[in-house]
Design a protein around this motif. Sequence first.
Motif, short mmCIF file in Angstrom:
data_model
loop_
_atom_site.label_atom_id
_atom_site.label_comp_id
_atom_site.label_asym_id
_atom_site.label_seq_id
_atom_site.Cartn_x
_atom_site.Cartn_y
_atom_site.Cartn_z
N ASP A 102 27.23 -29.33 10.04
CA ASP A 102 28.33 -29.00 9.13
C ASP A 102 29.09 -27.77 9.66
O ASP A 102 28.87 -26.64 9.22
N GLU A 103 29.99 -28.04 10.60
CA GLU A 103 30.71 -26.94 11.27
C GLU A 103 31.60 -26.17 10.30
O GLU A 103 31.78 -24.95 10.41
N GLU A 104 32.13 -26.92 9.34
CA GLU A 104 33.01 -26.27 8.35
C GLU A 104 32.23 -25.22 7.57
O GLU A 104 32.72 -24.12 7.30
N TRP A 105 30.98 -25.55 7.23
CA TRP A 105 30.13 -24.59 6.51
C TRP A 105 29.83 -23.37 7.39
O TRP A 105 29.93 -22.23 6.94
N LEU A 106 29.50 -23.64 8.66
CA LEU A 106 29.15 -22.53 9.56
C LEU A 106 30.33 -21.56 9.71
O LEU A 106 30.16 -20.34 9.66
N LYS A 107 31.53 -22.15 9.89
CA LYS A 107 32.70 -21.30 10.12
C LYS A 107 33.25 -20.69 8.83
O LYS A 107 34.01 -19.73 8.87
N GLY A 108 32.87 -21.27 7.71
CA GLY A 108 33.44 -20.83 6.43
C GLY A 108 32.42 -20.15 5.53
O GLY A 108 32.21 -18.93 5.60
N ASP A 109 31.74 -20.96 4.71
CA ASP A 109 30.86 -20.39 3.69
C ASP A 109 29.72 -19.54 4.26
O ASP A 109 29.33 -18.55 3.67
N PHE A 110 29.19 -19.98 5.41
CA PHE A 110 28.08 -19.20 5.99
C PHE A 110 28.53 -17.77 6.27
O PHE A 110 27.91 -16.79 5.81
N ILE A 111 29.62 -17.64 7.00
CA ILE A 111 30.10 -16.30 7.37
C ILE A 111 30.45 -15.51 6.11
O ILE A 111 30.07 -14.34 5.96
N LYS A 112 31.14 -16.17 5.20
CA LYS A 112 31.58 -15.47 3.98
C LYS A 112 30.37 -15.01 3.14
O LYS A 112 30.35 -13.90 2.61
N THR A 113 29.38 -15.87 3.04
CA THR A 113 28.20 -15.52 2.25
C THR A 113 27.51 -14.28 2.82
O THR A 113 27.11 -13.37 2.08
N VAL A 114 27.38 -14.24 4.15
CA VAL A 114 26.73 -13.07 4.77
C VAL A 114 27.60 -11.82 4.57
O VAL A 114 27.11 -10.75 4.18
N GLN A 115 28.90 -11.98 4.80
CA GLN A 115 29.81 -10.83 4.67
C GLN A 115 29.83 -10.27 3.25
O GLN A 115 29.98 -9.07 3.04
N GLN A 116 29.69 -11.17 2.26
CA GLN A 116 29.84 -10.76 0.85
C GLN A 116 28.49 -10.60 0.13
O GLN A 116 28.46 -10.45 -1.08
N ARG A 117 27.41 -10.68 0.87
CA ARG A 117 26.09 -10.71 0.22
C ARG A 117 25.83 -9.42 -0.57
O ARG A 117 25.24 -9.44 -1.64
N GLY A 118 26.27 -8.29 -0.02
CA GLY A 118 26.06 -7.03 -0.73
C GLY A 118 26.71 -7.05 -2.10
O GLY A 118 26.09 -6.65 -3.10
#
Length: 330
Positions: free
Chosen positions: A211-227
């Motif tokens: 799921d490349e869309e998830w890797l490039k999108g939600d994955f990155i955003k989730t890590v960036q916004q986890r705090g």
Amino acid sequence: MKAPITVSVTGAAGQIGYALLFRIASGALFGPDQPVNLRLIEIEPGMPALKGVVMELDDCAFPLLREVVPTSDLNEGFRGTNWALLVGSVPRKAGMERADLLGINGKIFTGQGQAIAKNAASDVRTLVVGNPCNTNALICAANADGVSKDRFFAMTRLDENRAKSQLAQKSGAHHSDVTNLCIWGNHSATQYPDFTNAKIGGKPVTDVISDEEWLKGDFIKTVQQRGAAIIAARGASSAASAANAAIDTVVSLVNPTPAGDWHSVAVYSDGSHYGIAKGIMASMPIRTLTNGTWEVVEGVPVNDFSQGKIDATIGELLEEREAVKDLIPA
Ligand code: NAI
């Protein structure tokens, strides 16, 4: 019995401090046969709470814990220290601009850098956790006259651990099977968790997670916004996981990195790796060698997508440096 290693912790009465000190005292940093001394630094208003923390450390009767020194005096706090963990900083308040925050915290790290240079052991290493941690670490290093810049670090390990956990959950693997995960750049919402080079069970993440869309999108955003997500859920910022990441960082910096792997921590950029500008503290793939020194891992592929993300986060670090340039001696 070995000679104790001295660890100084600033912000020791804060919530990360409370999750950190007891693990250090029980041997989590240097193992079960290495005694430790703790020098605990707080500002005056934090001293009564720190007294309570010291009482609890006493009440644990930790076999490895030798001396505990609570103080608000930086010279005393950094005297003879081998590891300085700089956790304390002033949180951003409503209406405060990022530049104001950088300036207020920058002044704290000027004084702490000077005090480390004056008082610490010759092998001192400093890990900055207090935010904005990359730029705070830069100010600290720049003001620690005579201490080599390769002895300063800023923490991006919590981001690495968060990214590994997300990839493990998505793939159904265990997080310990996720390796080669580099956080590039700043510990902020611009950081880039590099999935393109990460592996799960030794295979490229992109082979395991289609799921490349998830890797490039939600994955990155989730890590960036986890705090921010933790604050929303808990009503307080991450503390136990931040303390755990500080421990992981030190453990990874004092033990050789497993062959073929790397770990994430922000180091002083000398301008010779991955086109990253000289004179900022940037997170990169790091390997610790058998003699306890570290190096940037070379040759990690950076594709166009990654380059765009790395450029953005490095750009932010350059802006932060510009905002505090008065605190960085030439
Ligand atoms: P906290 O507010 O619970 O504790 C901070 C403590 O630092 C307080 O006790 C305060 O009195 C003390 N302090 C403030 N200025 C100080 C100074 N000049 N010298 C010594 N002590 C000082 O905050 P918490 O939750 O423990 O977080 C600490 C820092 O860590 C914050 O800046 C936070 O943003 C940062 N953080 C960094 C993470 C990372 O991944 N790099 C992750 C989570 C938090």
